[in-house]
Write a protein that holds these residues in place. Structure first.
Motif, PDB file in Angstrom:
ATOM      1  N   LEU A  40       5.101   6.138  -0.652  1.00 56.34           N
ATOM      2  CA  LEU A  40       5.541   6.345   0.732  1.00 56.34           C
ATOM      3  C   LEU A  40       6.464   5.210   1.162  1.00 56.34           C
ATOM      4  CD1 LEU A  40       2.040   7.276   2.225  1.00 56.34           C
ATOM      5  CD2 LEU A  40       3.892   8.887   1.717  1.00 56.34           C
ATOM      6  N   PHE A  83       0.837  -1.199   0.000  1.00 58.95           N
ATOM      7  CA  PHE A  83       0.000   0.000   0.000  1.00 58.95           C
ATOM      8  C   PHE A  83       0.872   1.250   0.000  1.00 58.95           C
ATOM      9  CE2 PHE A  83      -1.990   3.408   2.475  1.00 58.95           C
ATOM     10  CZ  PHE A  83      -3.162   3.620   1.746  1.00 58.95           C
ATOM     11  N   LEU A  84       1.893   1.274   0.866  1.00 59.06           N
ATOM     12  CA  LEU A  84       2.779   2.441   0.939  1.00 59.06           C
ATOM     13  C   LEU A  84       3.505   2.650  -0.388  1.00 59.06           C
ATOM     14  CD1 LEU A  84       4.379   2.022   4.502  1.00 59.06           C
ATOM     15  CD2 LEU A  84       2.422   3.431   3.823  1.00 59.06           C
ATOM     16  N   VAL A 128       5.852   7.878   6.085  1.00 55.65           N
ATOM     17  CA  VAL A 128       4.441   7.653   6.359  1.00 55.65           C
ATOM     18  C   VAL A 128       4.021   8.372   7.646  1.00 55.65           C
ATOM     19  CG1 VAL A 128       4.835   5.513   7.655  1.00 55.65           C
ATOM     20  CG2 VAL A 128       2.642   5.884   6.521  1.00 55.65           C
ATOM     21  N   ARG A 132      -5.902   6.340   6.548  1.00 58.41           N
ATOM     22  CA  ARG A 132      -6.478   6.073   5.225  1.00 58.41           C
ATOM     23  C   ARG A 132      -6.369   4.587   4.890  1.00 58.41           C
ATOM     24  NH1 ARG A 132      -3.717   9.390   2.760  1.00 58.41           N
ATOM     25  NH2 ARG A 132      -2.234   8.159   1.522  1.00 58.41           N
ATOM     26  N   TYR A 133      -5.240   3.990   5.263  1.00 60.72           N
ATOM     27  CA  TYR A 133      -5.052   2.557   5.030  1.00 60.72           C
ATOM     28  C   TYR A 133      -6.092   1.755   5.810  1.00 60.72           C
ATOM     29  CZ  TYR A 133      -2.934  -2.092   5.258  1.00 60.72           C
ATOM     30  OH  TYR A 133      -2.717  -3.442   5.204  1.00 60.72           O
ATOM     31  N   GLU A 143       2.476   1.867  -3.373  1.00 53.95           N
ATOM     32  CA  GLU A 143       1.526   2.431  -4.343  1.00 53.95           C
ATOM     33  C   GLU A 143       1.279   3.915  -4.110  1.00 53.95           C
ATOM     34  OE1 GLU A 143      -1.885   0.015  -3.766  1.00 53.95           O
ATOM     35  OE2 GLU A 143      -1.033  -1.754  -4.775  1.00 53.95           O
ATOM     36  N   GLN A 144       1.420   4.356  -2.845  1.00 56.84           N
ATOM     37  CA  GLN A 144       1.199   5.752  -2.499  1.00 56.84           C
ATOM     38  C   GLN A 144       2.482   6.582  -2.569  1.00 56.84           C
ATOM     39  OE1 GLN A 144      -2.015   6.858  -1.784  1.00 56.84           O
ATOM     40  NE2 GLN A 144      -2.541   4.757  -2.364  1.00 56.84           N
ATOM     41  N   ASP A 188      -1.823   8.844   6.921  1.00 58.47           N
ATOM     42  CA  ASP A 188      -1.711   7.849   5.846  1.00 58.47           C
ATOM     43  C   ASP A 188      -2.197   6.481   6.330  1.00 58.47           C
ATOM     44  OD1 ASP A 188      -0.429   9.702   4.063  1.00 58.47           O
ATOM     45  OD2 ASP A 188       1.439   9.381   5.179  1.00 58.47           O
TER      46      ASP A 188
END
Length: 368
Positions: A99, A93-94, A104, A111-112, A96-97, A108
């Motif tokens: 981060l 996930f990080l 982070v 949101r996850y 893809e963002q 953030d």
């Protein structure tokens, strides 16, 4: 990227000589194999330490270093297996963002959390995941990549009930449902004998999936040993290396289960080993009792696929954990019948019908 766990036993498997070449193969068997084992032990790596493979197949030393520290804070083989998956899910996930661990923020991660809760997981499951992420960032701090833990934000907190305190019905099935799951769902296709034997093994021993999967062919009782045992079950030792928390113990396995395991061994497993040796996968029996279609030790993911397909065929929802719980409840029921009068037993059975899994285990431990 991918999450991988080390498997020390693979160091002991010999490849066909033509794979590595005679000179390197001789050097590997005489010197490098022992060197590799010592290097892993010196680095503090064992079968419960995960590492990350980058997309090009190389080890991501940055993320792997964090996970190695992470595993040192987490006890238990099963826990690290699930915590490792939680960690990798967040890492993806990080990524893809755009981060990483250093950049982070709590916002953030909030949101996850919304993304995870929107995926349909139960609130009780988030408690376990949140605990894993907090431990993960504790490892990040220990590695010196940041000084604060972003999981300390109230937005990331778990729900009121602990991860192990669900009040849902216990995850168990009746013996009639088990028979349908086994005989309709598992007894299917080329590997039906293996699947049926594994289900019988789990139900009669109440073993965890990882414990049952570590069973070795050398542990299978001989026919003479079974005949010489007067009771309806025979004991075997769960290895500390396979047990949760590395606490070995002795359990009982029914003779019926042993018979089905012997059937699998004689009619299917021997052929699996022979074909694998012929194709060059190894030169001698690997020792693991449960083998996949390639003749190699089957993994927990493979068993997950087996049980999901069996559920679809039988209409009975069951996992290895379901069989463990079912075994525990029927054992408790048997203990109740032996220690209480008929009327008292009836009242106790009514109690466990509405009890949670922790309450059932507590009652079992208190039974004389």
């Amino acid at each position: 990227m991918d999450l991988v766990f080390t498997r020390f036993e693979l160091l002991d498997l010999d490849l066909p000589e033509h794979v590595l070449g005679k000179r390197f193969d001789d050097a590997w068997r005489s010197t490098f194999r022992a060197t590799a084992r010592r290097a892993l032990v010196t680095a503090g790596v064992d079968d419960r330490v995960p590492f990350i493979l980058a997309n090009d197949g190389t080890i991501d030393t940055y993320l792997t270093g964090v996970l190695r520290t992470f595993s040192g804070q987490t006890s238990g083989r099963t826990t690290m297996s699930s915590y490792g998956r939680h960690a990798v899910r967040l890492i993806r996930f990080l990524s893809e963002q755009g981060l990483d661990f250093e950049s982070v923020k709590s916002t953030d991660l909030a949101r996850y959390k919304r993304v995870r809760m929107g995926s349909g997981i139960e609130p009780i499951s988030w408690n376990s995941e949140a605990s894993a992420l907090k431990s993960l960032f504790d490892a990040v701090i220990l590695e010196g990549y940041r000084t604060d833990n972003p999981c300390s934000s109230p937005a990331l907190a778990g729900y009121n009930r602990g991860a192990q305190s669900s009040r849902e019905d216990p995850d168990l099935i009746t013996l009639k449902q088990f028979e349908r799951f086994r005989d309709v769902g598992l007894a299917f296709g080329r590997y039906g004998l293996r699947n049926v034997a594994f289900a019988n093994f789990l139900l009669t021993t109440a073993a965890r999936l990882t414990e049952g999967n570590e069973y070795r062919i050398a542990q299978l009782p001989t026919r003479q040993a079974v005949r010489d045992t007067p009771s309806r079950s025979i004991s075997y030792d769960v290895s500390p290396n396979a047990a949760k928390g590395y606490k070995g113990r002795q359990v009982r396995i029914s003779k019926t289960a042993v018979d089905s395991m012997r059937l699998y061994s004689d009619l299917l497993r021997e052929d699996q080993v022979a074909r694998a040796i012929e194709s060059g996968k190894y030169v001698e029996d690997p020792g693991h009792f449960w083998l996949n279609q390639e003749g190699l030790p089957i993994g927990t993911i493979g068993w997950g696929d087996v049980f999901r397909r069996a559920e679809a065929r039988s209409g009975v929802k069951a996992t290895p954990k379901t069989l463990r719980h079912t075994s525990a409840v029927y054992l408790l029921s048997s203990l109740i019948r032996r220690t209480l009068s008929a009327s008292e037993a009836s009242r106790e059975v009514e109690k466990i019908k509405g009890a949670s899994t922790p309450e059932i285990y507590k009652a079992s431990s208190e039974t004389p």
